[in-house]
Design a protein around this motif. Structure first.
Motif, PDB file in Angstrom:
ATOM      1  N   UNK A   4       0.501  -0.672   0.135  1.00  0.00           N
ATOM      2  CA  UNK A   4      -0.555  -0.004  -0.089  1.00  0.00           C
ATOM      3  C   UNK A   4       0.796   1.578  -0.298  1.00  0.00           C
ATOM      4  N   UNK A   5       1.929   1.068   1.082  1.00  0.00           N
ATOM      5  CA  UNK A   5       2.782   2.772   1.073  1.00  0.00           C
ATOM      6  C   UNK A   5       3.559   2.576  -0.657  1.00  0.00           C
ATOM      7  N   UNK A   6       4.199   1.206  -0.775  1.00  0.00           N
ATOM      8  CA  UNK A   6       4.931   1.786  -2.385  1.00  0.00           C
ATOM      9  C   UNK A   6       3.871   2.457  -3.608  1.00  0.00           C
ATOM     10  N   UNK A   7       2.214   2.032  -3.562  1.00  0.00           N
ATOM     11  CA  UNK A   7       1.332   2.424  -4.486  1.00  0.00           C
ATOM     12  C   UNK A   7       0.568   3.453  -4.244  1.00  0.00           C
ATOM     13  N   UNK A   8       0.592   4.546  -2.821  1.00  0.00           N
ATOM     14  CA  UNK A   8       0.193   5.468  -2.508  1.00  0.00           C
ATOM     15  C   UNK A   8       0.807   6.060  -2.579  1.00  0.00           C
ATOM     16  N   UNK A   9       2.453   6.251  -2.195  1.00  0.00           N
ATOM     17  CA  UNK A   9       2.849   7.128  -2.106  1.00  0.00           C
ATOM     18  C   UNK A   9       4.413   6.354  -1.926  1.00  0.00           C
ATOM     19  N   UNK A  10       4.739   6.379  -3.395  1.00  0.00           N
ATOM     20  CA  UNK A  10       6.034   5.338  -3.892  1.00  0.00           C
ATOM     21  C   UNK A  10       7.803   6.516  -3.970  1.00  0.00           C
ATOM     22  N   UNK A  11       7.071   7.685  -3.617  1.00  0.00           N
ATOM     23  CA  UNK A  11       8.405   8.039  -3.159  1.00  0.00           C
ATOM     24  C   UNK A  11       9.420   8.654  -1.625  1.00  0.00           C
ATOM     25  N   UNK A  12       8.014   7.800  -0.181  1.00  0.00           N
ATOM     26  CA  UNK A  12       7.950   7.508   1.078  1.00  0.00           C
ATOM     27  C   UNK A  12       9.523   5.683   0.840  1.00  0.00           C
ATOM     28  N   UNK A  13       8.649   5.155  -0.366  1.00  0.00           N
ATOM     29  CA  UNK A  13       9.261   3.584  -0.343  1.00  0.00           C
ATOM     30  C   UNK A  13      10.788   3.972  -0.861  1.00  0.00           C
ATOM     31  N   UNK A  14      10.553   5.033  -1.952  1.00  0.00           N
ATOM     32  CA  UNK A  14      12.058   4.962  -2.901  1.00  0.00           C
ATOM     33  C   UNK A  14      13.024   5.801  -2.035  1.00  0.00           C
ATOM     34  N   UNK A  15      12.293   6.398  -1.209  1.00  0.00           N
ATOM     35  CA  UNK A  15      13.346   7.115  -0.819  1.00  0.00           C
ATOM     36  C   UNK A  15      14.371   6.437   0.556  1.00  0.00           C
ATOM     37  N   UNK A  16      13.491   5.515   1.471  1.00  0.00           N
ATOM     38  CA  UNK A  16      13.538   4.545   2.273  1.00  0.00           C
ATOM     39  C   UNK A  16      15.440   3.505   1.744  1.00  0.00           C
ATOM     40  N   UNK A  17      14.128   3.226   0.925  1.00  0.00           N
ATOM     41  CA  UNK A  17      15.169   2.320  -0.191  1.00  0.00           C
ATOM     42  C   UNK A  17      16.406   2.626  -0.340  1.00  0.00           C
ATOM     43  N   UNK A  18      16.385   4.278  -1.739  1.00  0.00           N
ATOM     44  CA  UNK A  18      17.627   4.312  -1.666  1.00  0.00           C
ATOM     45  C   UNK A  18      18.394   5.334  -1.036  1.00  0.00           C
TER      46      UNK A  18
END
Length: 194
Positions: free
Chosen positions: A76-90
């Motif tokens: 759900x986090x990746x679908x609705x707020x991918x910028x948060x998921x991506x920021x944490x991964x990066x």
């Protein structure tokens, strides 16, 4: 009065020193010798110093690309707020050199201006794969992110979690936890199995 050096053809002043040589950079080249020629023979199984094979990226991912629904909150986090998921991964993939909010903001700006934030996020999938020697599976990193951005981000997020990272606290706090003696959870050989 002046001596001549055959190497450059110009006369030298008596007592003048040679100009300093530039520093040597790079990997020294060693001539082929008998130890290289016999490398791999039964009596010489160890490679000579300086001869190393590149690691082969063959470690399987701990979960599949389409196992998104195994972790509903991250999906759900990746679908609705991918910028948060991506920021944490990066931030983890960059070893904390750039913070999660900065990566997330760059991702958002690229997504708003071009609609192709996947071109930016695939770079970090490649970094992560190289760090953990993960397979390029099921296809090229750019294709995975262009076709299945949400699934790719969810898979990368889960991979880092299963490698012991607490994704909500960032890279530096994870390293501090590890330095205090709180071990990171190891990934079993062959990935996670159900």
């Amino acid at each position: 009065m002046y001596s001549s050096d055959a190497s450059d053809g110009y006369p030298k002043k008596p007592g003048a020193s040679a100009p300093p040589q530039p520093p040597v950079e790079g990997i020294p080249v060693q001539p082929m010798n008998q130890s290289y020629a016999n490398y791999g023979a039964p009596n010489n199984p160890v490679p000579p110093a300086g001869l190393h094979a590149r690691p082969i990226n063959n470690v399987p991912w701990s979960s599949g690309l389409f196992s998104c629904f195994d972790d509903i909150p991250t999906c759900c986090l990746s679908c609705w707020c991918p910028c948060i998921t991506f920021g944490r991964i990066a931030e983890i993939a960059d070893h904390g050199s750039v913070s999660c909010p900065v990566h997330g903001a760059i991702y958002t700006v690229i997504a708003l201006l071009t609609g192709c934030a996947c071109c930016y996020s695939c770079i970090f999938r490649t970094k992560m794969r190289q760090q953990y020697q993960l397979q390029e599976d099921p296809c090229n990193d750019c294709l995975v992110h262009c076709c299945c951005e949400c699934c790719a981000l969810t898979q990368e997020y889960r991979e880092l979690q299963r490698r012991g990272f607490d994704m909500s606290i960032g890279y530096h706090m994870n390293m501090e936890r590890q330095n205090r003696g709180i071990p990171m959870a190891p990934v079993p050989p062959g990935g996670m199995m159900r």
